[in-house]
Design a protein around this motif. Structure first.
Motif, PDB file in Angstrom:
ATOM      1  N   LYS A 174       0.822  -1.210   0.000  1.00  0.00           N
ATOM      2  CA  LYS A 174       0.000   0.000   0.000  1.00  0.00           C
ATOM      3  C   LYS A 174       0.856   1.260   0.000  1.00  0.00           C
ATOM      4  N   TYR A 175       2.132   1.132   0.377  1.00  0.00           N
ATOM      5  CA  TYR A 175       3.009   2.286   0.544  1.00  0.00           C
ATOM      6  C   TYR A 175       4.383   2.020  -0.061  1.00  0.00           C
ATOM      7  N   ILE A 176       5.056   3.122  -0.407  1.00  0.00           N
ATOM      8  CA  ILE A 176       6.494   3.072  -0.660  1.00  0.00           C
ATOM      9  C   ILE A 176       7.147   4.092   0.252  1.00  0.00           C
ATOM     10  N   PHE A 177       8.380   3.808   0.625  1.00  0.00           N
ATOM     11  CA  PHE A 177       9.195   4.720   1.406  1.00  0.00           C
ATOM     12  C   PHE A 177      10.274   5.263   0.476  1.00  0.00           C
ATOM     13  N   TYR A 178      10.585   6.545   0.639  1.00  0.00           N
ATOM     14  CA  TYR A 178      11.599   7.173  -0.204  1.00  0.00           C
ATOM     15  C   TYR A 178      12.242   8.314   0.575  1.00  0.00           C
ATOM     16  N   SER A 179      13.373   8.800   0.095  1.00  0.00           N
ATOM     17  CA  SER A 179      14.029   9.933   0.749  1.00  0.00           C
ATOM     18  C   SER A 179      14.069  11.136  -0.190  1.00  0.00           C
ATOM     19  N   LYS A 180      13.840  12.291   0.398  1.00  0.00           N
ATOM     20  CA  LYS A 180      13.903  13.564  -0.322  1.00  0.00           C
ATOM     21  C   LYS A 180      15.297  14.160  -0.155  1.00  0.00           C
ATOM     22  N   LEU A 181      15.745  14.869  -1.160  1.00  0.00           N
ATOM     23  CA  LEU A 181      17.052  15.524  -1.105  1.00  0.00           C
ATOM     24  C   LEU A 181      16.905  16.965  -0.629  1.00  0.00           C
ATOM     25  N   ASP A 182      17.851  17.403   0.187  1.00  0.00           N
ATOM     26  CA  ASP A 182      17.837  18.790   0.652  1.00  0.00           C
ATOM     27  C   ASP A 182      18.513  19.697  -0.381  1.00  0.00           C
ATOM     28  N   LYS A 229       1.418   6.760   0.225  1.00  0.00           N
ATOM     29  CA  LYS A 229       0.365   5.773  -0.023  1.00  0.00           C
ATOM     30  C   LYS A 229       0.075   5.744  -1.519  1.00  0.00           C
ATOM     31  N   ILE A 230       0.157   4.560  -2.105  1.00  0.00           N
ATOM     32  CA  ILE A 230      -0.058   4.391  -3.542  1.00  0.00           C
ATOM     33  C   ILE A 230      -1.456   4.890  -3.910  1.00  0.00           C
ATOM     34  N   GLY A 231      -1.518   5.725  -4.954  1.00  0.00           N
ATOM     35  CA  GLY A 231      -2.790   6.240  -5.436  1.00  0.00           C
ATOM     36  C   GLY A 231      -3.203   7.564  -4.830  1.00  0.00           C
ATOM     37  N   THR A 232      -2.399   8.112  -3.907  1.00  0.00           N
ATOM     38  CA  THR A 232      -2.753   9.389  -3.288  1.00  0.00           C
ATOM     39  C   THR A 232      -1.805  10.483  -3.755  1.00  0.00           C
ATOM     40  N   GLN A 233      -2.144  11.717  -3.419  1.00  0.00           N
ATOM     41  CA  GLN A 233      -1.317  12.857  -3.780  1.00  0.00           C
ATOM     42  C   GLN A 233      -0.076  12.903  -2.888  1.00  0.00           C
ATOM     43  N   THR A 234       1.022  13.361  -3.443  1.00  0.00           N
ATOM     44  CA  THR A 234       2.273  13.417  -2.678  1.00  0.00           C
ATOM     45  C   THR A 234       2.209  14.428  -1.538  1.00  0.00           C
ATOM     46  N   LYS A 235       1.337  15.422  -1.636  1.00  0.00           N
ATOM     47  CA  LYS A 235       1.230  16.389  -0.540  1.00  0.00           C
ATOM     48  C   LYS A 235       0.705  15.732   0.739  1.00  0.00           C
ATOM     49  N   LYS A 236       0.155  14.538   0.638  1.00  0.00           N
ATOM     50  CA  LYS A 236      -0.316  13.795   1.805  1.00  0.00           C
ATOM     51  C   LYS A 236       0.735  12.819   2.349  1.00  0.00           C
ATOM     52  N   ASP A 237       1.913  12.786   1.736  1.00  0.00           N
ATOM     53  CA  ASP A 237       2.966  11.882   2.198  1.00  0.00           C
ATOM     54  C   ASP A 237       3.365  12.217   3.630  1.00  0.00           C
ATOM     55  N   LYS A 238       3.662  11.183   4.390  1.00  0.00           N
ATOM     56  CA  LYS A 238       3.973  11.348   5.806  1.00  0.00           C
ATOM     57  C   LYS A 238       5.487  11.311   6.021  1.00  0.00           C
ATOM     58  N   LEU A 239       6.004  12.333   6.659  1.00  0.00           N
ATOM     59  CA  LEU A 239       7.408  12.361   7.049  1.00  0.00           C
ATOM     60  C   LEU A 239       7.580  11.383   8.209  1.00  0.00           C
ATOM     61  N   ILE A 240       8.432  10.370   8.031  1.00  0.00           N
ATOM     62  CA  ILE A 240       8.623   9.398   9.117  1.00  0.00           C
ATOM     63  C   ILE A 240       9.971   9.560   9.813  1.00  0.00           C
ATOM     64  N   TYR A 241      10.916  10.237   9.153  1.00  0.00           N
ATOM     65  CA  TYR A 241      12.206  10.478   9.797  1.00  0.00           C
ATOM     66  C   TYR A 241      12.852  11.700   9.160  1.00  0.00           C
TER      67      TYR A 241
END
Length: 176
Positions: free
Chosen positions: A107-115, A127-139
């Motif tokens: 249902k999900y993928i985890f990825y890292s953003k670059l600064d 969450k697959i199928g949702t907008q990226t603005k709803k992505d949850k910062l986990i670390y």
């Protein structure tokens, strides 16, 4: 070849192409399926520059998440598509490090953003199928000298967040 739960996976390279071809066949059958061709993808996108970051098949073998750099900037865009019909099933994720880790329930993928310094310092869950603005910062790595990444244990019981600089490293984990 790599034998997974339902499929045998392998990579093919040819003298005629610059990019690998990813193949698989269902265990117990002889029908070979090409689920990725870098050459075809580059041609489809009509890209002058083309770099593949990561290719990850979902645990249920139905989806492919992949990251591409089409500018030479090493900022990768993540795409997720259904393997059976190549239909994109989630909004693309821009400016990532390129690495992708699937959740076990797919249902999900985890990825890292670059600064702004091109370092992976934030890990998100999409969450697959949702907008990226709803992505949850986990670390988020607060120390600017450190970078971070996420992976899964070989027994598929834990996710690991690894953070490090040139001399020190830390590992955090959480249950799948």
């Amino acid at each position: 070849p790599y034998t997974d739960k339902k499929y045998i996976y392998w990579t093919k390279t040819t003298e005629e192409t610059n990019y690998s071809i990813k193949l698989r066949k269902k265990i117990g059958t002889n029908e070979i399926e090409e689920y990725w061709s870098g050459e075809k993808e580059k041609k489809k996108l009509n890209a002058e520059y083309f770099s593949i970051g990561d290719l990850e098949v979902s645990n249920n073998d139905e989806m492919l998440a992949y990251s591409l750099d089409l500018k030479g900037s090493e900022y990768y865009t993540i795409h997720v598509r259904r393997i059976s019909d190549n239909k994109i099933v989630s909004e693309k994720i821009n400016e990532t490090s390129g690495s992708i880790t699937w959740s076990l329930d797919d249902k999900y993928i985890f990825y890292s953003k670059l600064d702004k310094y091109h370092r992976p310092r934030k890990i998100y869950r999409h969450k697959i199928g949702t907008q990226t603005k709803k992505d949850k910062l986990i670390y988020e790595e607060k120390n600017e000298g450190f970078t971070c990444e996420i992976g899964i244990s070989s027994d598929e019981k834990y996710f690991f967040v690894a953070t490090s600089d040139h001399t020190t490293s830390e590992i955090y984990f959480f249950n799948v």
